[in-house]
Enzyme design. Structure first.
Site, short mmCIF file in Angstrom:
data_model
loop_
_atom_site.label_atom_id
_atom_site.label_comp_id
_atom_site.label_asym_id
_atom_site.label_seq_id
_atom_site.Cartn_x
_atom_site.Cartn_y
_atom_site.Cartn_z
N LYS A 17 0.83 -1.21 0.00
CA LYS A 17 0.00 0.00 0.00
C LYS A 17 0.86 1.26 0.00
O LYS A 17 2.03 1.24 0.37
CB LYS A 17 -0.99 -0.04 1.16
CG LYS A 17 -2.08 -1.08 0.85
CD LYS A 17 -3.32 -0.96 1.66
CE LYS A 17 -4.34 -1.97 1.09
NZ LYS A 17 -5.31 -2.39 2.07
N ARG A 50 -3.28 -10.22 4.62
CA ARG A 50 -3.60 -10.33 3.19
C ARG A 50 -2.42 -9.76 2.41
O ARG A 50 -2.15 -8.56 2.54
CB ARG A 50 -4.89 -9.55 2.91
CG ARG A 50 -5.36 -9.57 1.48
CD ARG A 50 -6.62 -8.73 1.33
NE ARG A 50 -7.11 -8.72 -0.04
CZ ARG A 50 -6.63 -7.94 -1.00
NH1 ARG A 50 -5.65 -7.09 -0.76
NH2 ARG A 50 -7.14 -8.01 -2.22
N1 PMM Z 1 -7.20 -4.11 0.43
C1 PMM Z 1 -7.45 -4.18 -0.90
C2 PMM Z 1 -8.40 -5.06 -1.41
N2 PMM Z 1 -9.10 -5.88 -0.59
N3 PMM Z 1 -9.56 -6.66 1.58
C3 PMM Z 1 -9.36 -6.59 2.89
N4 PMM Z 1 -10.07 -7.40 3.72
N5 PMM Z 1 -8.44 -5.75 3.45
C4 PMM Z 1 -7.70 -4.90 2.69
O1 PMM Z 1 -6.90 -4.14 3.25
C5 PMM Z 1 -7.91 -4.93 1.27
C6 PMM Z 1 -8.86 -5.83 0.74
C7 PMM Z 1 -6.69 -3.29 -1.83
O2 PMM Z 1 -5.48 -3.84 -2.17
P1 PMM Z 1 -5.10 -4.50 -3.61
O3 PMM Z 1 -5.80 -3.67 -4.67
O4 PMM Z 1 -3.65 -4.39 -3.67
O5 PMM Z 1 -5.60 -5.91 -3.60
#
Ligand code: PMM
Length: 285
Positions: A221, A261
């Site tokens: 992030k 994650r």
């Molecule tokens: N961040 C993203 C997408 N899904 N789900 C959860 N539970 N927590 C998060 O912090 C989260 C998520 C965005 O990140 P990406 O686009 O790199 O997947």
């Protein structure tokens, strides 16, 4: 703490690792890389080989400023990938804000619904999740990606995230979701600037006082890139922030996170084992 209805070998002793498969052309760090169905399935299986306990399949980008995709497009992106991964025995989660997608994903074998809006984007979501009985990630969220940065205003971010999550929990329980199904996520980067994200991470013990398992999504992030900015202030690109993600994983796991994650699974799977050994030694076991 409650016991989430997901059975993962070793899951009781350590923080779990959720590997990310974004079946999107435009996600923040891996958009387009796994957009093709076969590539997405292959990537999910590779993540399991590297140590992922759960593979999170998403068909809609939540990067800041992203536009929404249609329901039909989202279904077409995620359902075949989930079905194929499930047929290989993979524990799959679906990253969606839509109840219809969650329902189809669970029918295709998903065992966890990861709703970054915590049931706010689609009011049908809690009822659908309640009917399925699968695990439900309720994330802290204040609005869709196109304007979430303007909502990053807090007097005391940890207290407010905690209160807002607690309200969401009351609501989803009232809709029939059982406490055992719920995992909470403070939503790093979602209506939060870098300072808010660090406060939330330092506040994990206070969030854990809600008594529910916590999922932490720091991987790649922007706040990590900012921390690691060069002397001229240029943020480190996300492709070179995986080591910082790893440090967050070790600290979050040690602070009691239930799951992290991440995009780069292998080193994070090692880090959660280090944190578990450290904690065991500290507890004298
Ligand atoms: N961040 C993203 C997408 N899904 N789900 C959860 N539970 N927590 C998060 O912090 C989260 C998520 C965005 O990140 P990406 O686009 O790199 O997947």
């Amino acid at each position: 703490m409650t016991s989430v209805p997901i059975s993962v070998p070793g899951g009781a002793e350590r923080c779990l690792v959720m590997g990310v498969v974004n079946v999107t052309p435009d996600s923040f760090s891996d958009g387009g890389m796994w957009f093709d169905e076969a590539a997405a399935v292959r990537h999910g299986l590779d993540l399991v080989q590297e140590g992922a306990d759960i593979v999170d399949v998403g068909g809609e980008s939540t990067r800041p400023g992203a536009a929404r995709v249609s329901l039909e497009e989202e279904l077409a992106r995620v359902v075949p990938v989930i079905r194929a991964l499930r047929s290989e025995g993979v524990v799959v989660s679906v990253d969606t804000m839509r109840a219809e997608v969650a329902k189809a994903a669970v029918e295709a074998g998903a065992q966890l619904v990861n709703d970054v809006s915590g049931g706010l984007a689609d009011p049908e979501m809690p009822r659908v999740v309640a009917a399925t009985g699968v695990a439900y990630v309720v994330m802290h969220w204040r609005g869709h990606s196109h304007d979430m940065d303007s909502r990053a205003v807090y007097a005391d971010v940890v207290t407010e995230v905690r209160e807002e999550l607690s309200k969401r929990v009351d609501l989803v329980l009232a809709e029939g979701v059982s406490e055992e199904q719920i995992v909470l996520d403070p939503g790093l980067g979602f209506a939060k600037n870098a300072e808010h994200n660090w406060a939330v991470l330092a506040g994990i013990p206070r969030l854990a006082e809600l008594g529910l398992p916590l999922l932490i999504g720091a991987s790649r992030k922007r706040f990590l890139g900012r921390l690691l900015a060069g002397p001229d202030g240029t943020p480190r690109p996300f492709s070179r922030s995986d080591d910082a993600t790893l440090a967050v994983t070790a600290l979050a796991a040690h602070a009691g996170a239930w799951c992290v994650r991440v995009h780069e699974v292998g080193p994070n799977a090692d880090a959660v084992r280090v944190a578990a050994a450290w904690k065991r030694a500290g507890a004298g076991t």
